[in-house]
Design an enzyme around this catalytic site. Structure first.
Site, mmCIF file in Angstrom:
data_model
loop_
_atom_site.group_PDB
_atom_site.id
_atom_site.type_symbol
_atom_site.label_atom_id
_atom_site.label_comp_id
_atom_site.label_asym_id
_atom_site.label_seq_id
_atom_site.Cartn_x
_atom_site.Cartn_y
_atom_site.Cartn_z
ATOM 1 C CE LYS A 183 12.930 -28.172 -58.614
ATOM 2 N NZ LYS A 183 13.334 -27.381 -57.483
ATOM 3 C CB THR A 184 14.964 -32.415 -59.806
ATOM 4 O OG1 THR A 184 14.589 -31.870 -58.792
ATOM 5 C CG2 THR A 184 16.609 -32.578 -59.563
ATOM 6 C CG ASP B 132 16.539 -26.268 -59.466
ATOM 7 O OD1 ASP B 132 15.465 -26.324 -59.688
ATOM 8 O OD2 ASP B 132 17.041 -26.782 -58.647
ATOM 9 C CD GLU B 133 13.721 -24.346 -55.950
ATOM 10 O OE1 GLU B 133 12.900 -23.746 -56.031
ATOM 11 O OE2 GLU B 133 14.011 -25.334 -55.244
ATOM 12 C CD GLN C 162 7.218 -25.066 -54.232
ATOM 13 O OE1 GLN C 162 7.757 -25.614 -53.463
ATOM 14 N NE2 GLN C 162 7.131 -25.842 -55.690
ATOM 15 N NE ARG D 208 6.593 -28.605 -49.559
ATOM 16 C CZ ARG D 208 7.396 -28.670 -50.727
ATOM 17 N NH1 ARG D 208 8.582 -29.653 -51.149
ATOM 18 N NH2 ARG D 208 6.838 -28.014 -51.859
#
Length: 752
Positions: free
Chosen positions: A33-34, A217-218, A248, A632
Site C-alpha cells: 500500500k505505501t 492513506d488509511e 482493517q 501481522r
DNA sequence: GCCGGGCTAATTTTT
DNA sequence: TTAGCCCGGC
C-alpha cells in the site's frame, strides 16, 4: 531518470498510473500500500502531470507521513518541501498558523492534548460549581470531541433532550474558555480549518485550485469531519486518491467511519475500485485463515488475499488451563524459536487489552527473556516534560491557564489551593487570565505569586533574544525543575529526560532547516487580495513560496516547537537497540509485521471483548481486529486461549473464542488432538479446585457451560456452589451481569 | 499540603 | 488485581 515503476504487479501498476481523477484503492494487508501511494506521487511528478506543489498527501500518524517522505526522497530528486505531506492535524495546524487572523486565533495559539483538554474541562466544571456525576469531565470531553468530529458547534445541535441541553451549554462555555486562553484542542484544529475554508471564499478557492490531487492513506480511519474536509478542499479542480482497507477498520470507537469508503465511492464518482489483493507478507495458511475469518463479516467491500509463497507452517493453537500456564507455554515456544535462530525482536506477543500483558511479562521475566512492552508513556507526555513544556507555553502565552495551573506551584512555591481559588475568582470577575489577575491579588499569597509572575516575565523577555535550545535550557534552570528532581529519590531519569528536551529542540530546528540563532520573527504571509486575483489557474509564486516555508518561518521557533511537541507525542519507545520480544495490543500492532506472532487470550469476553458482543457492528469490528492480528504474521502464527483467567481480581471461566470456529480446520494444528478437546475440557473442569469433583454428573451442569434464562438471557456458568438440593450456580449473563441462581429452581436451558 | 485508606470501575488510541 | 479518585486526619 529512475524507473520507479519496475517490479510493480499489474494491480499496483494500474493504481499508480491512474489518470488524475478520484480513485479508491482497496489495499489488503501486506499488499504494498505505501509503495503504491509513494510511487504514484513520484510518477505524477516525474511524468510532469502535476507540479509537486499541487499534491497533498494526508496520513493519520506522524510515523506514516515520515515514512512517506523518506521513501519519496529516495525516488525523487526534487525538493520534497514544496509538497504538503503530513497528518490531518499537522496540516491543519499549518493552515491555521498561516491564516490565524481569518481563523480568529492568535498567531501563537497553543494546542491542548487530550490530557490538557481534560483538565480544561475539569476547570470549567469547577468554575461553574458543577459536581454532578451526570456531567463527568470525561463524558463532557468525549461529547465535545464527538460533536466536533461531526462538524457541529454548540449552536448547531438540536435541543430536544434535557441531557443534551446541559452538555450543549457546557460545550459552548468550553469553547469560550479556550478562546479566551488562546488554546485549541485536537478536534478544533480540524473543525476550525474546515470552517475558515467554508466561510472564506478566496481562501477556499485558493486551496481548492492549488491541491489538484489529494492522496489519503488509511482512508477507512477517517471520521466524518475529515471526510467533509476532504470533500470541501477537493471540490472544483481537486481529486482524491483514497487508499484503505475496510477490513482493517478498528477505530470506530474513536470516531472512524468505515462507511466513508462507500460514500466516497459514490460521491466522488469513482469509476473503478482497484483491489490490491496480492500479499507479500504471509504464507498460505496464515492468509487463508485471515480470509476465512473475515468472510464472516457482512458489511464488506469484498477482497480476498492471495500469495505466491507456499502454504508454510500450520497455525499452532494451544489451550491452557489458566493464564499462568499460557505464559509458560509462550516461554517454552519462545525458547524453541530462539534455538531455531530467530531474533526476539521478530516475535510479537499480541493481546486484546493491556491488562493481559502482566501475566506474560511475569513469565518472561522469570525465564530471563528480554521483552519490550509497547504503549507505555510517550516522551512528551511524561510529567516532567509536561511541566517544562508548560513553562515554555507560559513564556509564549501567559494566558494559557492550563499551563499556568500545572506549574504555578510546581516545584513548590507555597501557593496553595486557597490562594489559587481567590485568584480564579478575581480572574473570573474581571474576565482576565490567571496570570493577569496576579497584580490584583491581596494578602500574603501575593508575594509568592509575584515571584512566579516575575519568573514568567523574565522568561518572556529572554525568549525574545535567545535561540530555541537556549530558551529551553534557561527554562529548565529558572523553573528549578532540575533542582527539584535532584532532590528526589528517583529523579535521575527525569533529569535525563529534561536534558533531552534541549536536544529535542536542537533536533527540531535542524529538521526544520533553520539556523538556531534566528530570532523569532513573525511575518504576515497571506494576502487575500493576491489570492482573489489568481482564482483561475496559476498561483502567484509568492504564495506558493509562502506555503512551503517551514513552520519556523511563519511563527516563532518556540511556538513551532510547542506545536510540534503537542502533535508529535514522541515515540516513547522508538530507539530500542536491544533484541527483545515485542509485547503489544492488537491495535498497536496495526501496520507492523513480524516473523512470528502469538495471538493470546482468545476467549469469549476477552477477544471478542465483552463490550462488543452485543451489537453486530461491535462484533464485526472485533473480527476485523482479529484479522489485523492474523495478518501481522509472516512465517509463524500461534494462537492461545485459557479456560481460566484472573480478571478483575477474580478467576473467571472462559470459553474459547468463537473466532476459532471461523478459521479453516486444515490450517490449524491443535496442540491437543481435536477429538480430545471436549473430553479434556470436562476433565479439566472436574479437576478444578472450585468445583466439587462429582458435581458435573450429579447436577448436570458444568462450569463454562453456555446457558439461557428466560429473564436474564444468555450467560455462562462461572461457578457452582453446593451439591444436589443446595446446588447454586453463579452465572455471568451477557446483559445482567453475574447472578447466583438455585439450580433446582431456575429454569435454565443449555445453549449449544 | 501530604499521606493513606476506602471506594469504584475495569477495551482498544492517535493527534 | 490495581489504578485512580476522593476524603479525612495530621
Amino acid at each position: 531518470m529512475k524507473n520507479i515503476l519496475h517490479n510493480l504487479n499489474p494491480e499496483q501498476l494500474s493504481a499508480v498510473t491512474l489518470p488524475v481523477k478520484s480513485a479508491l484503492i482497496l489495499a489488503g494487508a501486506g499488499s504494498g500500500k505505501t509503495r503504491v501511494l509513494t510511487t504514484r506521487i513520484a510518477w505524477l511528478i516525474q511524468t510532469g502531470q502535476l507540479h509537486s506543489s499541487a499534491i497533498l498527501a494526508v496520513t493519520f500518524t506522524n510515523k506514516a507521513s515520515k515514512e512517506m517522505i523518506t521513501r519519496l526522497e529516495d525516488m525523487l530528486p526534487v525538493n520534497i518541501r514544496s509538497m504538503w505531506i503530513g497528518t490531518f492535524h499537522g496540516l491543519c495546524n499549518r493552515l491555521l498558523r498561516s491564516h490565524h487572523i481569518d481563523a480568529g486565533l492568535a498567531a501563537n495559539f497553543q494546542i491542548l492534548d487530550s490530557n490538557d483538554q481534560l483538565s480544561a474541562v475539569k476547570r470549567l466544571l469547577k468554575s461553574l460549581n458543577i459536581d454532578d456525576e451526570n456531567y463527568s469531565p470525561r463524558d463532557l470531553r468525549s461529547f465535545i470531541n464527538s460533536c466536533k468530529e461531526q462538524g457541529l458547534r454548540a449552536a448547531d445541535i438540536n435541543v430536544n433532550h434535557s441531557y443534551n441541553q446541559k452538555f450543549i451549554e457546557l460545550y459552548k462555555l468550553y469553547d469560550q474558555q479556550c478562546k479566551s486562553e488562546g488554546v485549541i484542542d485536537f478536534a478544533e484544529l480540524l473543525l476550525r480549518t474546515y470552517e475558515i475554508l467554508v466561510h472564506n471564499q478566496s481562501l477556499r478557492e485558493y486551496y481548492q485550485s492549488r491541491f489538484q490531487h489529494i492522496l489519503v492513506d488509511e482512508f477507512q480511519d477517517t471520521n466524518n469531519l475529515q471526510y467533509k474536509w476532504l470533500k470541501l478542499i477537493s471540490s472544483c479542480s481537486g481529486t482524491v486518491f483514497a487508499v484503505g482497507d475496510d477490513d482493517q477498520s478498528i477505530y470506530a470507537f474513536r470516531g472512524a467511519n468505515v462507511g466513508n469508503m462507500k460514500t466516497f465511492e459514490r460521491e466522488f464518482l469513482v469509476e473503478k475500485v482497484i483491489k490490491l489483493e496480492k500479499n507479500y507478507r504471509s504464507y498460505g495458511h496464515i492468509l487463508s485463515s485471515a480470509n476465512t475469518l473475515i468472510a464472516n463479516n457482512t458489511k464488506r467491500l469484498g477482497k480476498n488475499l492471495h500469495t505466491d509463497a507456499g502454504l508454510g507452517e500450520l497455525i499452532k493453537v494451544y489451550e491452557s488451563t489458566n493464564d499462568l500456564q499460557e505464559g509458560k507455554w509462550i516461554v517454552e515456544e519462545t525458547k524453541s524459536l530462539i534455538r531455531k535462530g530467530i531474533n526476539l525482536s521478530e516475535i510479537a506477543i499480541l493481546y486484546r487489552s493491556n491488562a493481559q500483558s502482566r501475566v506474560i511479562e511475569h513469565a518472561l521475566f522469570s525465564a530471563g527473556i528480554m521483552y519490550h512492552v509497547y504503549g507505555g508513556q510517550r516522551y512528551f507526555e511524561r510529567a516532567e516534560i509536561k511541566h517544562a513544556i508548560a513553562y515554555l507555553q507560559l513564556i509564549e502565552n501567559p494566558h494559557n491557564n492550563t499551563a499556568f495551573l500545572r506549574v504555578v506551584n510546581f516545584p513548590k512555591r507555597g501557593i496553595g489551593i486557597r490562594a489559587l481559588e481567590r485568584l480564579q475568582n478575581i480572574a473570573k470577575e474581571h474576565n482576565i487570565s490567571l496570570y493577569s489577575a496576579i497584580p490584583k491579588m491581596t494578602g500574603k499569597s501575593l508575594t509568592m505569586l509575584r515571584v512566579f509572575f516575575k519568573l514568567i516575565e523574565e522568561g518572556c523577555s529572554k525568549a525574545k533574544h535567545l535561540p530555541l535550545p537556549e530558551i529551553v535550557m534557561s527554562v529548565l534552570d529558572m523553573s528549578s525543575l532540575i533542582k527539584y528532581y535532584q532532590g528526589e529519590k528517583e529523579g535521575t531519569d527525569r533529569i535525563e529526560n529534561l536534558e533531552q528536551l534541549v536536544n529535542a529542540a536542537t533536533l527540531f530546528l535542524a529538521e526544520e532547516n533553520l539556523e538556531a540563532s534566528t530570532p523569532a520573527t513573525l511575518i504576515p504571509k497571506y494576502q487575500p487580495k493576491n489570492v482573489i486575483s489568481l482564482s483561475n489557474s496559476k498561483a502567484s509564486p509568492q504564495i506558493v513560496e509562502n506555503d512551503s516555508l517551514p513552520l519556523t518561518e511563519i511563527m516563532s521557533p518556540l511556538s513551532a516547537f510547542l506545536s510540534y511537541a503537542s502533535l508529535e507525542s514522541g515515540n516513547g519507545q522508538e530507539i530500542n537497540g536491544k533484541d527483545a520480544l515485542q509485547l503489544m495490543t492488537v491495535h498497536s500492532a496495526k501496520g507492523l509485521e513480524f516473523d512470528t506472532v502469538f495471538i493470546t487470550g482468545l476467549e469469549e469476553g476477552l477477544f471478542p471483548h465483552e463490550n462488543s458482543k452485543n451489537e453486530d457492528a461491535g462484533m464485526e469490528e472485533e473480527r476485523r481486529l482479529m484479522y489485523v492480528a492474523i495478518t501481522r504474521a509472516k512465517v509463524r502464527l500461534y494462537m492461545s486461549f485459557s479456560q481460566n483467567r484472573m480478571l478483575h481480581g477474580q478467576v473467571r471461566h472462559n470459553v474459547r473464542s468463537r473466532f476459532f470456529n471461523e478459521l479453516p480446520e486444515d490450517s490449524l494444528e491443535w496442540s491437543l488432538p481435536k477429538s480430545q478437546q471436549y473430553t479434556q475440557l470436562s476433565n479439566e473442569f472436574s479437576n478444578n479446585k472450585y468445583v466439587p469433583k462429582n458435581t458435573v454428573h450429579k447436577i448436570g451442569w458444568y462450569i463454562g457451560e453456555n446457558v439461557f434464562h428466560l429473564k436474564f438471557g444468555e450467560g455462562v456458568i462461572i461457578n457452582i456452589e453446593g451439591t444436589s438440593i443446595n446446588a447454586r450456580a453463579r452465572i455471568n449473563f451477557v446483559k445482567y451481569g453475574v447472578k447466583l441462581l438455585d439450580l433446582n429452581v431456575a429454569k435454565l436451558e443449555k445453549v449449544h
